[in-house]
Design a protein around this motif. Structure first.
Motif, short mmCIF file in Angstrom:
data_model
loop_
_atom_site.label_atom_id
_atom_site.label_comp_id
_atom_site.label_asym_id
_atom_site.label_seq_id
_atom_site.Cartn_x
_atom_site.Cartn_y
_atom_site.Cartn_z
N GLN A 131 0.82 -1.21 0.00
CA GLN A 131 0.00 0.00 0.00
C GLN A 131 0.86 1.26 0.00
O GLN A 131 1.99 1.25 0.47
N THR A 190 2.81 4.66 -1.76
CA THR A 190 3.83 4.80 -2.78
C THR A 190 4.98 3.83 -2.49
O THR A 190 5.48 3.77 -1.37
N SER A 238 -2.14 0.59 -4.24
CA SER A 238 -0.97 1.44 -4.49
C SER A 238 -0.97 1.95 -5.92
O SER A 238 -1.35 1.22 -6.85
N ALA A 264 2.91 -1.46 -8.57
CA ALA A 264 2.06 -2.32 -7.74
C ALA A 264 1.51 -3.48 -8.56
O ALA A 264 1.37 -4.60 -8.06
#
Length: 418
Positions: A63, A65, A107, A143
């Protein structure tokens, strides 16, 4: 508080991040990295040292950055490091109470450095314990590079996946410097030492070099997704770094199903039971057995029901088929686990743990990997061990030796049964 080290990680370097989220980050950090001021406050997030979960499923958060290293900034900036994720994965693999791992992904992406190594680690780990991923609600760019390494990707009904692309920004603040009465003079050695400086316009030559690196990383990203999802590179490129939500994510092949987080946990727990894992192979065996019995024990012409002894014999044969299928699947999986673990340990000892995934994908067995590592060391080619994916190659070629590899044969047999 000025954050020049954060600016260095945002400007003049390729990123695997959704553009809208990058704009939010720049507006939040504001003047602290050379941009406009802002009064926005970044929420705090607690660092996790152990995965959470219940009923044998470890839930690992992917989750915020994503960066290679947080440098102690995760609590104040919402950053998550690839190192932290791998640490949680390793803890879950060592925990005997954990039967499966679920990546809880929310993310926009992040840095390129370290993401592909983490994804390879996940793919290797998935041969030891099942790993699923859920886009809850965003699995974009870096992600998604992580999520696609899982054996199954689920998205929520409002979730999205994709953004398979690369972006790099350069900020030219020379006009603002002049307005503020500032003029920076760089004294350098090396023609390109001052490339990408924010205190002067970006030269066409420097822009071309940055574009070339963006293109190289894009090729690497495309090849990675194509390999992990078993799709063509052309189909990945056709997404044009777009975002795909709900049913569209499944239609493009970037996700497998739509479910809520709770539904995923329920289905994963069912899958992890012996009945759930062996259901498909056992059912296939039973159906074949029943078809044979129907052929051998046709109904008499007078349509009288078969006697009780025939019923009992059919039931016994069907039960034995199911038990044999379950035992075979268990034996195959144990052999795969042992072989994979041995290869991972060899690569760890040789100082190239990320290479394990490549060897496994090529279908090499333990003896072949050991010989290859010894040969590379003997010929002073240890530097090649640290290489990852060649962007010029579109697919990994299966060696001829893998045709007779019992590990590959076991995997193929399991795939056919399931």
């Amino acid at each position: 508080m000025q954050l020049p080290h954060i600016a260095a990680r945002l400007y003049g370097t390729p990123l695997l991040i959704n553009r809208s989220k990058l704009d939010v980050i720049l507006s939040v950090l504001g003047s602290r990295i050379g941009g406009s001021d802002t009064n926005m406050i970044v929420p705090l997030s607690a660092r996790r040292d152990q995965p959470t979960g219940s009923s044998g499923v470890a839930v690992i958060p992917v989750q915020g950055t994503l960066v290679k290293r947080t440098l102690g900034l995760e609590a104040a900036s919402g950053l998550t490091s690839y190192t932290e994720i791998q640490t949680l994965l390793s803890a879950a693999l060592r925990d005997p109470s954990v039967r499966g791992i679920l990546l809880d992904v929310d993310s926009p992406g992040g840095e390129t450095g370290g993401v592909f190594e983490l994804a390879e680690f996940i793919r290797t780990a998935s041969t030891i314990k099942p790993i699923w991923a859920i886009a809850n609600d965003s699995a974009f760019s870096a992600a998604y590079a992580i999520a696609c390494a899982a054996s199954r990707i689920i998205t929520t009904r409002t979730g999205g996946v994709g953004s398979i692309g690369v972006i790099a920004l350069h900020v030219d603040q020379s006009a603002a410097d002049s307005k503020n009465g500032l003029r920076y003079t760089a004294i350098t050695a090396g023609a390109h030492k001052s490339d990408y400086s924010p205190h002067e316009p970006l030269s066409s030559e420097a822009q071309a070099r940055l574009q070339a690196e963006v293109n190289r990383l894009y090729d690497l990203f495309v090849a990675h997704v194509a390999t992990m999802r078993a799709v063509s590179e052309d189909s990945v490129r056709a997404t044009e770094a777009g975002l795909y939500f709900g049913p569209e994510a499944i239609q493009t092949g970037l996700a497998d199903s739509l479910m809520s987080f709770d539904e995923v946990l329920t289905e994963f727990n069912t899958f992890l039971t012996p009945q759930g894992r062996s259901r498909s192979p056992a059912r296939a065996q039973t159906q074949v057995g029943c078809a044979t019995h129907h052929k051998e024990f046709n109904m008499p012409e007078n349509h009288e029901a078969p006697d009780e002894q025939t019923h009992e014999r059919d039931a016994n044969v069907e039960t034995n088929s199911t038990l044999e299928a379950t035992a075979s699947v268990t034996d195959f999986r144990e052999e795969i686990r042992r072989e994979t673990q041995a290869i991972a340990e060899l690569c760890l000892i040789a100082g190239c743990p990320a290479k394990a995934a490549e060897f496994i994908a090529q279908g090499l067995n333990e003896a072949q990997v050991r010989q290859l590592l010894l040969t590379m060391k003997a010929t002073h080619q240890s530097a090649e061990i640290l290489s990852t994916i060649d962007p010029d190659k579109t697919a990994i070629q299966e060696p001829a030796a893998s045709v007779h590899n019992p590990l590959i044969a076991a995997v193929k047999k399991i795939s056919v049964k399931e």
